[in-house]
Design a protein around this motif. Structure first.
Motif, PDB file in Angstrom:
ATOM      1  N   THR A  85     -26.076  -8.448  16.345  1.00 52.37           N
ATOM      2  CA  THR A  85     -27.502  -8.502  16.665  1.00 52.37           C
ATOM      3  C   THR A  85     -28.132  -9.794  16.140  1.00 52.37           C
ATOM      4  OG1 THR A  85     -27.676  -6.087  16.599  1.00 52.37           O
ATOM      5  CG2 THR A  85     -29.726  -7.341  16.408  1.00 52.37           C
ATOM      6  N   VAL A  86     -28.854 -10.483  17.014  1.00 52.69           N
ATOM      7  CA  VAL A  86     -29.551 -11.718  16.643  1.00 52.69           C
ATOM      8  C   VAL A  86     -31.048 -11.513  16.879  1.00 52.69           C
ATOM      9  CG1 VAL A  86     -27.577 -13.196  17.147  1.00 52.69           C
ATOM     10  CG2 VAL A  86     -29.236 -12.709  18.964  1.00 52.69           C
ATOM     11  N   GLN A  87     -31.870 -12.268  16.168  1.00 49.19           N
ATOM     12  CA  GLN A  87     -33.319 -12.136  16.325  1.00 49.19           C
ATOM     13  C   GLN A  87     -33.823 -12.847  17.564  1.00 49.19           C
ATOM     14  OE1 GLN A  87     -35.685 -12.459  12.798  1.00 49.19           O
ATOM     15  NE2 GLN A  87     -37.499 -13.211  13.869  1.00 49.19           N
ATOM     16  N   GLY A  88     -33.141 -13.909  17.965  1.00 45.23           N
ATOM     17  CA  GLY A  88     -33.577 -14.658  19.134  1.00 45.23           C
ATOM     18  C   GLY A  88     -32.664 -15.825  19.403  1.00 45.23           C
ATOM     19  N   GLY A  89     -33.087 -16.664  20.361  1.00 46.58           N
ATOM     20  CA  GLY A  89     -32.252 -17.770  20.809  1.00 46.58           C
ATOM     21  C   GLY A  89     -31.984 -18.818  19.745  1.00 46.58           C
ATOM     22  N   GLY A  90     -32.999 -19.160  18.941  1.00 44.30           N
ATOM     23  CA  GLY A  90     -32.820 -20.176  17.907  1.00 44.30           C
ATOM     24  C   GLY A  90     -31.756 -19.807  16.888  1.00 44.30           C
ATOM     25  N   PRO A  91     -31.870 -18.631  16.264  1.00 47.55           N
ATOM     26  CA  PRO A  91     -30.822 -18.205  15.335  1.00 47.55           C
ATOM     27  C   PRO A  91     -29.459 -18.083  16.007  1.00 47.55           C
ATOM     28  CG  PRO A  91     -32.810 -16.917  14.993  1.00 47.55           C
ATOM     29  CD  PRO A  91     -33.026 -17.726  16.239  1.00 47.55           C
ATOM     30  N   ALA A  92     -29.436 -17.616  17.247  1.00 45.86           N
ATOM     31  CA  ALA A  92     -28.164 -17.464  17.954  1.00 45.86           C
ATOM     32  C   ALA A  92     -27.484 -18.814  18.168  1.00 45.86           C
ATOM     33  CB  ALA A  92     -28.390 -16.772  19.300  1.00 45.86           C
ATOM     34  N   ILE A  93     -28.251 -19.819  18.574  1.00 45.40           N
ATOM     35  CA  ILE A  93     -27.679 -21.152  18.791  1.00 45.40           C
ATOM     36  C   ILE A  93     -27.121 -21.709  17.486  1.00 45.40           C
ATOM     37  CG2 ILE A  93     -28.257 -23.550  19.365  1.00 45.40           C
ATOM     38  CD1 ILE A  93     -30.227 -22.388  21.455  1.00 45.40           C
ATOM     39  N   ASN A  94     -27.846 -21.524  16.400  1.00 47.19           N
ATOM     40  CA  ASN A  94     -27.354 -21.999  15.100  1.00 47.19           C
ATOM     41  C   ASN A  94     -26.069 -21.284  14.691  1.00 47.19           C
ATOM     42  OD1 ASN A  94     -29.452 -23.840  14.751  1.00 47.19           O
ATOM     43  ND2 ASN A  94     -30.761 -22.374  13.675  1.00 47.19           N
ATOM     44  N   ALA A 111     -32.962 -22.610  24.746  1.00 49.01           N
ATOM     45  CA  ALA A 111     -31.764 -23.367  25.128  1.00 49.01           C
ATOM     46  C   ALA A 111     -32.141 -24.743  25.674  1.00 49.01           C
ATOM     47  CB  ALA A 111     -30.955 -22.586  26.160  1.00 49.01           C
ATOM     48  N   PHE A 112     -33.180 -24.807  26.507  1.00 54.63           N
ATOM     49  CA  PHE A 112     -33.605 -26.087  27.072  1.00 54.63           C
ATOM     50  C   PHE A 112     -34.136 -27.020  25.986  1.00 54.63           C
ATOM     51  CE2 PHE A 112     -34.600 -24.034  31.465  1.00 54.63           C
ATOM     52  CZ  PHE A 112     -33.234 -24.014  31.746  1.00 54.63           C
ATOM     53  N   ILE A 113     -34.885 -26.474  25.043  1.00 59.44           N
ATOM     54  CA  ILE A 113     -35.404 -27.294  23.947  1.00 59.44           C
ATOM     55  C   ILE A 113     -34.248 -27.861  23.127  1.00 59.44           C
ATOM     56  CG2 ILE A 113     -36.718 -27.260  21.792  1.00 59.44           C
ATOM     57  CD1 ILE A 113     -38.514 -25.118  23.098  1.00 59.44           C
ATOM     58  N   ALA A 114     -33.268 -27.015  22.799  1.00 62.11           N
ATOM     59  CA  ALA A 114     -32.115 -27.462  22.013  1.00 62.11           C
ATOM     60  C   ALA A 114     -31.315 -28.515  22.774  1.00 62.11           C
ATOM     61  CB  ALA A 114     -31.225 -26.274  21.670  1.00 62.11           C
ATOM     62  N   GLN A 115     -31.168 -28.315  24.085  1.00 62.42           N
ATOM     63  CA  GLN A 115     -30.410 -29.253  24.898  1.00 62.42           C
ATOM     64  C   GLN A 115     -31.126 -30.591  25.009  1.00 62.42           C
ATOM     65  OE1 GLN A 115     -27.447 -28.833  25.891  1.00 62.42           O
ATOM     66  NE2 GLN A 115     -27.011 -29.941  27.758  1.00 62.42           N
ATOM     67  N   SER A 116     -32.459 -30.558  25.088  1.00 60.65           N
ATOM     68  CA  SER A 116     -33.220 -31.795  25.168  1.00 60.65           C
ATOM     69  C   SER A 116     -33.094 -32.606  23.888  1.00 60.65           C
ATOM     70  CB  SER A 116     -34.696 -31.472  25.436  1.00 60.65           C
ATOM     71  OG  SER A 116     -35.482 -32.638  25.424  1.00 60.65           O
ATOM     72  N   LYS A 117     -33.092 -31.919  22.750  1.00 67.64           N
ATOM     73  CA  LYS A 117     -33.002 -32.607  21.462  1.00 67.64           C
ATOM     74  C   LYS A 117     -31.584 -33.104  21.183  1.00 67.64           C
ATOM     75  CE  LYS A 117     -36.836 -30.115  19.286  1.00 67.64           C
ATOM     76  NZ  LYS A 117     -37.226 -29.182  18.194  1.00 67.64           N
ATOM     77  N   SER A 118     -30.597 -32.392  21.712  1.00 65.94           N
ATOM     78  CA  SER A 118     -29.201 -32.763  21.468  1.00 65.94           C
ATOM     79  C   SER A 118     -28.408 -32.554  22.745  1.00 65.94           C
ATOM     80  CB  SER A 118     -28.629 -31.931  20.319  1.00 65.94           C
ATOM     81  OG  SER A 118     -27.325 -32.346  19.993  1.00 65.94           O
ATOM     82  N   PRO A 119     -28.509 -33.476  23.715  1.00 62.29           N
ATOM     83  CA  PRO A 119     -27.876 -33.304  25.024  1.00 62.29           C
ATOM     84  C   PRO A 119     -26.370 -33.059  24.929  1.00 62.29           C
ATOM     85  CG  PRO A 119     -29.387 -35.162  25.061  1.00 62.29           C
ATOM     86  CD  PRO A 119     -29.260 -34.739  23.620  1.00 62.29           C
ATOM     87  N   GLY A 120     -25.906 -32.187  25.797  1.00 67.65           N
ATOM     88  CA  GLY A 120     -24.473 -31.945  25.891  1.00 67.65           C
ATOM     89  C   GLY A 120     -23.913 -30.979  24.874  1.00 67.65           C
ATOM     90  N   THR A 121     -24.762 -30.178  24.236  1.00 72.69           N
ATOM     91  CA  THR A 121     -24.262 -29.280  23.194  1.00 72.69           C
ATOM     92  C   THR A 121     -24.201 -27.824  23.620  1.00 72.69           C
ATOM     93  OG1 THR A 121     -26.491 -29.059  22.272  1.00 72.69           O
ATOM     94  CG2 THR A 121     -25.075 -30.766  21.325  1.00 72.69           C
ATOM     95  N   LEU A 122     -24.946 -27.455  24.675  1.00 69.62           N
ATOM     96  CA  LEU A 122     -24.999 -26.061  25.090  1.00 69.62           C
ATOM     97  C   LEU A 122     -24.629 -25.906  26.553  1.00 69.62           C
ATOM     98  CD1 LEU A 122     -28.333 -24.810  23.458  1.00 69.62           C
ATOM     99  CD2 LEU A 122     -26.001 -24.306  22.704  1.00 69.62           C
ATOM    100  N   THR A 123     -24.137 -24.731  26.871  1.00 66.52           N
ATOM    101  CA  THR A 123     -23.882 -24.401  28.268  1.00 66.52           C
ATOM    102  C   THR A 123     -24.177 -22.922  28.477  1.00 66.52           C
ATOM    103  OG1 THR A 123     -22.289 -24.587  30.071  1.00 66.52           O
ATOM    104  CG2 THR A 123     -21.450 -23.789  27.972  1.00 66.52           C
ATOM    105  N   VAL A 124     -24.450 -22.557  29.719  1.00 65.53           N
ATOM    106  CA  VAL A 124     -24.765 -21.174  30.058  1.00 65.53           C
ATOM    107  C   VAL A 124     -23.779 -20.716  31.118  1.00 65.53           C
ATOM    108  CG1 VAL A 124     -26.546 -19.578  30.844  1.00 65.53           C
ATOM    109  CG2 VAL A 124     -27.194 -21.622  29.564  1.00 65.53           C
ATOM    110  N   ILE A 125     -23.107 -19.600  30.873  1.00 59.55           N
ATOM    111  CA  ILE A 125     -22.026 -19.168  31.768  1.00 59.55           C
ATOM    112  C   ILE A 125     -22.426 -18.045  32.722  1.00 59.55           C
ATOM    113  CG2 ILE A 125     -20.260 -19.912  30.154  1.00 59.55           C
ATOM    114  CD1 ILE A 125     -19.828 -16.939  29.434  1.00 59.55           C
TER     115      ILE A 125
END
Length: 367
Positions: A85-94, A111-125
Motif C-alpha cells: 500500500t502506497v499513499q500516492g504517486g510521489g511516494p510510489a515513484i520514490n 508521473a508527468f511532473i517527475a518525468q519533466s524534472k528528470s526525463p527518461g526515468t519513468l514509463t507506464v505499461i
C-alpha cells in the motif's frame, strides 16, 4: 531519451511493434532504438518465476490488479505479486527508484511532473483509471461554513489531498479557476485517502479531495459535497492513473515487464466489462462496508492508452504546475505485447452482468 527508446524496445521483444499501435500521434514518426531491450534481455521468452512488489492503493483505481491476482492472471505468467500500500504517486515513484517496489499504481499528474524534472526515468505499461462524473469530489463537513469554492479564499481552511503535486491538487486548482478563485489563496495538506474522513471530523482540514469508496462512505455519515472536480470543461473525463515503473527496470527486465503488462491488461478488461466484479474484489482490499460499496460511483477502466486525452492532461500539468518544459507523453507509454501466455491459464468464470462503466478508449488509442 531513455523512455523513448523503451517504448519501441519492448516491442522488439516480440519482434514487431506495428501491431501494437492502433493509431499514431499526428505527425509522429516511428521511434528508434528497437535493439535496446534485446540487448539487455537475452531470454525473450523466459518463464522463470519472479516475485514482484507492486504499489497499490485502497481505491477503485487498483481493482484490475486485484482481479488479476484473484483470477490467477499473474500466476499464469509465473509472477508472484506482493501488493504494497502506497499513499500516492510521489511516494510510489520514490519507492520504485529506491528498489522497494518494482511497479506501482501512479497518478499521471505526478508521473508527468517527475518525468519533466528528470526525463527518461519513468514509463507506464498499462492504463488503470479514468475520471467520470461523481467519482472524484471535494467534500466537507455537514456544518461547514464553506458552501462554495469561493469561500475558501476568505478562510484559513486547508484542502486535504493524498499527495501534493498530484491529480488531487491539479483538479482542485482547475475547479478553483473555474469558479474565479486564485489557487494562491488556498493551502493544501497531505492526508492519506483512508484518513480523509477522520481528518475532517477532527477539523484538521475543512475540505477533502476524495474518491470512491470514501465519497459514499462520508456522505452516509452526513458529509456534504462541495464540488465535482472531473465533471465538465477542461477536467471532464480526465485520465487519472496508470501502472508505472522506472525506465531502468523496464529496460533491464523486458520479459518480466511484458508478463506483468499482460496480466494487468487482462484484469483491466475484466474490470471494464463487469461492475459487479469490481465491487466484489474491492471488498477484499478496502475496509468499506459491502452495502456502501454497492452504491459507489465508479470511474472508467480504459483498456488502451488514449494518447489524445493524456496529452491534454499533460498540457494542463504543464500550465498549472508551471513546469520548465512539456512532457513527451508518447515516449512514456509502452505498447501492449503479443497476447502470448507463458503458462496455462485457468478458465475465467462466466459473467452475465453488463458493464456499468465501460472503457471510453476502444493499447494505444486515438491520438
Amino acid at each position: 531519451m531513455t523512455v523513448l527508446l523503451l517504448s519501441a524496445a519492448l516491442g522488439a521483444c516480440t519482434g514487431n511493434t506495428d501491431h501494437q499501435v492502433t493509431s499514431a500521434p499526428r505527425g509522429a514518426a516511428p521511434t528508434a532504438g528497437t535493439k535496446a531491450c534485446a540487448a539487455t534481455s537475452d531470454a525473450r521468452a523466459s518463464t522463470e518465476p519472479v516475485t514482484l512488489k507492486v504499489g497499490v492503493m485502497p481505491i477503485a483505481d487498483s481493482a484490475a490488479f486485484y482481479i488479476a491476482m484473484k483470477k490467477g492472471y499473474f500466476t499464469a505468467e509465473r509472477l508472484t505479486v506482493e501488493p504494497v500500500t502506497v499513499q500516492g504517486g510521489g511516494p510510489a515513484i520514490n519507492m520504485m527508484k529506491g528498489g522497494q517496489l518494482q511497479a506501482s499504481i501512479v497518478n499521471y499528474v505526478t508521473a508527468f511532473i517527475a518525468q519533466s524534472k528528470s526525463p527518461g526515468t519513468l514509463t507506464v505499461i498499462a492504463p488503470a483509471y479514468q475520471g467520470a462524473p461523481g467519482a472524484f469530489k471535494l467534500m466537507t463537513t455537514p456544518n461547514s461554513p464553506i458552501h462554495r469554492l469561493a469561500d475558501l479564499a476568505t478562510t484559513d481552511t486547508k484542502v486535504a489531498v493524498a499527495t501534493l503535486h498530484s491529480v488531487g491538487t491539479l483538479t482542485t486548482k482547475m475547479a478553483l479557476k473555474a469558479e474565479g478563485v486564485s489557487d494562491g489563496r488556498v493551502a493544501f495538506a497531505e492526508v492519506a485517502l483512508p484518513d480523509m474522513s477522520h481528518n475532517l471530523d477532527q477539523g484538521m482540514t475543512g475540505v477533502a479531495w476524495m474518491t470512491e469508496p470514501f465519497i459514499t462512505d462520508w456522505r452516509d455519515r452526513g458529509g456534504r459535497e462541495l464540488y465535482d472536480v472531473v465533471m465538465a470543461g477542461e477536467a471532464a473525463l480526465l485520465p487519472i492513473a496508470g501502472w508505472g515503473l522506472t525506465a531502468d527496470y523496464a529496460r533491464n527486465n523486458c520479459d518480466i515487464v511484458q508478463r506483468l503488462q499482460r496480466a494487468l491488461l487482462r484484469g483491466q478488461h475484466d474490470a471494464a466489462a463487469d461492475r459487479a466484479e469490481v465491487l466484489d474484489v474491492m471488498r477484499t482490499y478496502t475496509k468499506i462496508k459491502p452495502d456502501v460499496l454497492q452504491r459507489i460511483t465508479l470511474g472508467r477502466f480504459p483498456t488502451q492508452f488514449n494518447v489524445a486525452d493524456l496529452r491534454h492532461l499533460a498540457s494542463l500539468v504543464y500550465t498549472y504546475e508551471q513546469l520548465d518544459k512539456p512532457v513527451d507523453v508518447k515516449a512514456m507509454l509502452v505498447p501492449a505485447p503479443l497476447p502470448t501466455i507463458t503458462a496455462p491459464m485457468s478458465p475465467a468464470p462466466a459473467t452475465t452482468s453488463p458493464a456499468a462503466t465501460p472503457s471510453s478508449s476502444p493499447m494505444l488509442g486515438r491520438s
